[in-house]
Design a protein around this motif. Structure first.
Motif, PDB file in Angstrom:
ATOM      1  N   HIS A 148       0.829  -1.196   0.000  1.00 39.61           N
ATOM      2  CA  HIS A 148       0.000   0.000   0.000  1.00 39.61           C
ATOM      3  C   HIS A 148       0.871   1.256   0.000  1.00 39.61           C
TER       4      HIS A 148
ATOM      5  N   THR B 284      -4.599   4.067 -11.154  1.00 43.17           N
ATOM      6  CA  THR B 284      -4.271   4.567  -9.824  1.00 43.17           C
ATOM      7  C   THR B 284      -2.820   5.022  -9.766  1.00 43.17           C
TER       8      THR B 284
ATOM      9  N   HIS C 125      -3.609   4.542  -0.761  1.00 48.87           N
ATOM     10  CA  HIS C 125      -3.830   4.011  -2.103  1.00 48.87           C
ATOM     11  C   HIS C 125      -3.402   2.552  -2.133  1.00 48.87           C
ATOM     12  N   ASP C 126      -4.232   1.766  -2.777  1.00 46.15           N
ATOM     13  CA  ASP C 126      -3.938   0.342  -2.942  1.00 46.15           C
ATOM     14  C   ASP C 126      -3.021   0.100  -4.142  1.00 46.15           C
ATOM     15  N   VAL C 127      -2.895   1.068  -5.037  1.00 60.31           N
ATOM     16  CA  VAL C 127      -2.098   0.953  -6.271  1.00 60.31           C
ATOM     17  C   VAL C 127      -2.432  -0.361  -6.972  1.00 60.31           C
TER      18      VAL C 127
ATOM     19  N   LYS D 217      -6.869   3.986 -19.558  1.00 59.32           N
ATOM     20  CA  LYS D 217      -7.079   4.045 -18.115  1.00 59.32           C
ATOM     21  C   LYS D 217      -8.445   3.467 -17.737  1.00 59.32           C
TER      22      LYS D 217
ATOM     23  N   ASP E 237      -3.942  -0.725  -9.939  1.00 60.22           N
ATOM     24  CA  ASP E 237      -3.881  -0.750 -11.395  1.00 60.22           C
ATOM     25  C   ASP E 237      -3.122   0.484 -11.891  1.00 60.22           C
TER      26      ASP E 237
ATOM     27  N   SER F 208     -16.059   4.509  -5.341  1.00 60.07           N
ATOM     28  CA  SER F 208     -15.204   3.522  -6.005  1.00 60.07           C
ATOM     29  C   SER F 208     -15.831   2.135  -5.952  1.00 60.07           C
TER      30      SER F 208
ATOM     31  N   GLN G 205      -8.482  -2.085 -15.037  1.00 59.90           N
ATOM     32  CA  GLN G 205      -8.793  -3.264 -14.221  1.00 59.90           C
ATOM     33  C   GLN G 205      -8.727  -4.555 -15.027  1.00 59.90           C
TER      34      GLN G 205
ATOM     35  N   GLU H  60      -2.380   8.421 -11.202  1.00 61.49           N
ATOM     36  CA  GLU H  60      -2.906   9.491 -10.357  1.00 61.49           C
ATOM     37  C   GLU H  60      -1.903   9.917  -9.289  1.00 61.49           C
TER      38      GLU H  60
END
Length: 360
Positions: free
Chosen positions: A119, A282, A275-277, A342, A279, A154, A346, A285
């Motif tokens: 994370h 993300t 942020h899970d990062v 973008k 993909d 989200s 996913q 961003e």
């Protein structure tokens, strides 16, 4: 709040997962937690360990056997006795339960916190304040999670429904919700009282393993048996025999959801930058664009965006020209080249799966 270490507290860092939505950067032999995705000079696991250091000097990392040497190379401060290597992935419950069982076998019942290795947290001080807030109810026997106040509807995260207040800064949990569809996510934000499930848990080892003994007794008995042999010469035999029999299940399904239904879970709602990062959208961003509007991450080549906005180039070593396409991510690695919008970030996990007859 004080930045002194928490008494009798061990941080558990599950370092697993392939990061399939970040293919081809992240691969089974090069998972995302071992990568410097943001160009900071530190990998995600190094940032995680640094973030946890003020909370406790005692950290246990659980990772796949094939990544153990790389983790130790990136974390020379980690004692090799605190690296638990899994021979095969069994999901988060087995990994966290094994770490908790080893900690309890070594020290007796102890407070632990589980924090993923991959994370990104932009405000580590606020993160640590949330962990410290979770300590009180955790010592009292609650399973405590840290929830992130949503900034948008989200569909990439699970949600936690809050109930009544437990104590200042802590709410009881009514229920966990799987990743919702867009309409449901919008309704949750409009209704209020929901936070994102960030997969962070603070709990006593005896409470965690006690719940596991009730809900999944075979899994609890298995990790107890492995833990008892971990610091002995019999570790290999016991691990090889018991580990493959453990149920593959996430801690959310194994513990968080059923224990929440019994009233035993609390949440610390938090607004720190998390942020899970998960993909490339993300990741883009989190990185600033250059003067020409192109986001460059570890790219040394000439990137030309012609009638194209929102272009992201990652790892580029050759000239890349993007013409007439907006919001495109181009990723170059020695093994493969990926081009993705973008909006479809996913779906990248499907690109990393070889088609019949192909080799990636």
């Amino acid at each position: 709040m004080s930045e002194t270490p928490i008494d009798d507290f061990t941080a558990i860092v599950p370092a697993g997962g392939v990061g399939s939505r970040l293919w081809p950067l992240s691969r089974p032999d090069r998972p995302k937690f071992l990568l410097d995705l943001l160009g900071t000079g530190s990998t995600l696991i190094q940032e995680t360990l640094s973030r946890l250091a003020p909370l406790t000097p005692d950290v246990v990392v659980v990772t796949g056997a094939k990544h153990a040497s790389a983790v130790l190379a990136q974390a020379p401060e980690l004692p090799d006795t605190n690296l638990l290597a899994e021979p095969s992935p069994r999901d988060s419950m087995a990994a966290i339960a094994l770490a908790a069982a080893v900690v309890e076998h070594r020290h007796g019942p102890r407070l632990v916190g589980s924090f993923a290795a991959d994370h990104v947290i932009g405000d580590p001080v606020s993160f640590r304040e949330a962990v410290r807030t979770a300590v009180g109810p955790a010592r009292d026997g609650y399973v405590v999670t840290i929830g992130i106040e949503p900034t948008e509807p989200s569909t990439a995260f699970g949600y936690i429904e809050q109930g009544v207040e437990h104590s200042p800064g802590v709410m009881r949990v009514r229920a966990f919700t799987e990743k919702p569809d867009a309409a449901t996510a919008r309704r949750m934000l409009a209704d209020g009282g929901y936070v994102w499930n960030a997969g962070m848990f603070v709990v006593r080892t005896d409470v965690l393993l006690g719940h596991l003994a009730t809900l999944l007794p075979a899994l609890e008995a298995g990790v107890r048996e492995i833990a008892a042999a971990w610091d002995t010469g019999g570790r290999g035999e016991v691990m090889d025999r018991v580990w493959p029999t453990l149920q593959k299940i996430a801690i959310d399904h194994a513990i968080a959801e059923p224990v929440a239904a019994q009233g035993g879970v609390a949440v610390v709602p938090s607004a720190f930058d998390w942020h899970d990062v998960g993909d490339f959208a993300t990741l883009a961003e989190l990185t600033s664009a250059d003067a020409d509007g192109v986001v460059r991450i570890d790219s040394t080549a000439d990137i030309r965006a012609i009638q194209s906005d929102g272009v992201v180039a990652i790892g580029a070593t050759r000239t890349i020209a993007v013409v007439g396409l907006d919001d495109v991510v181009v990723v170059e690695t020695p093994e493969a080249i990926l081009v993705v919008s973008k909006a479809h970030a996913q779906a990248v996990k499907d690109a990393g799966t070889p088609a019949s007859g192909s080799v990636l």
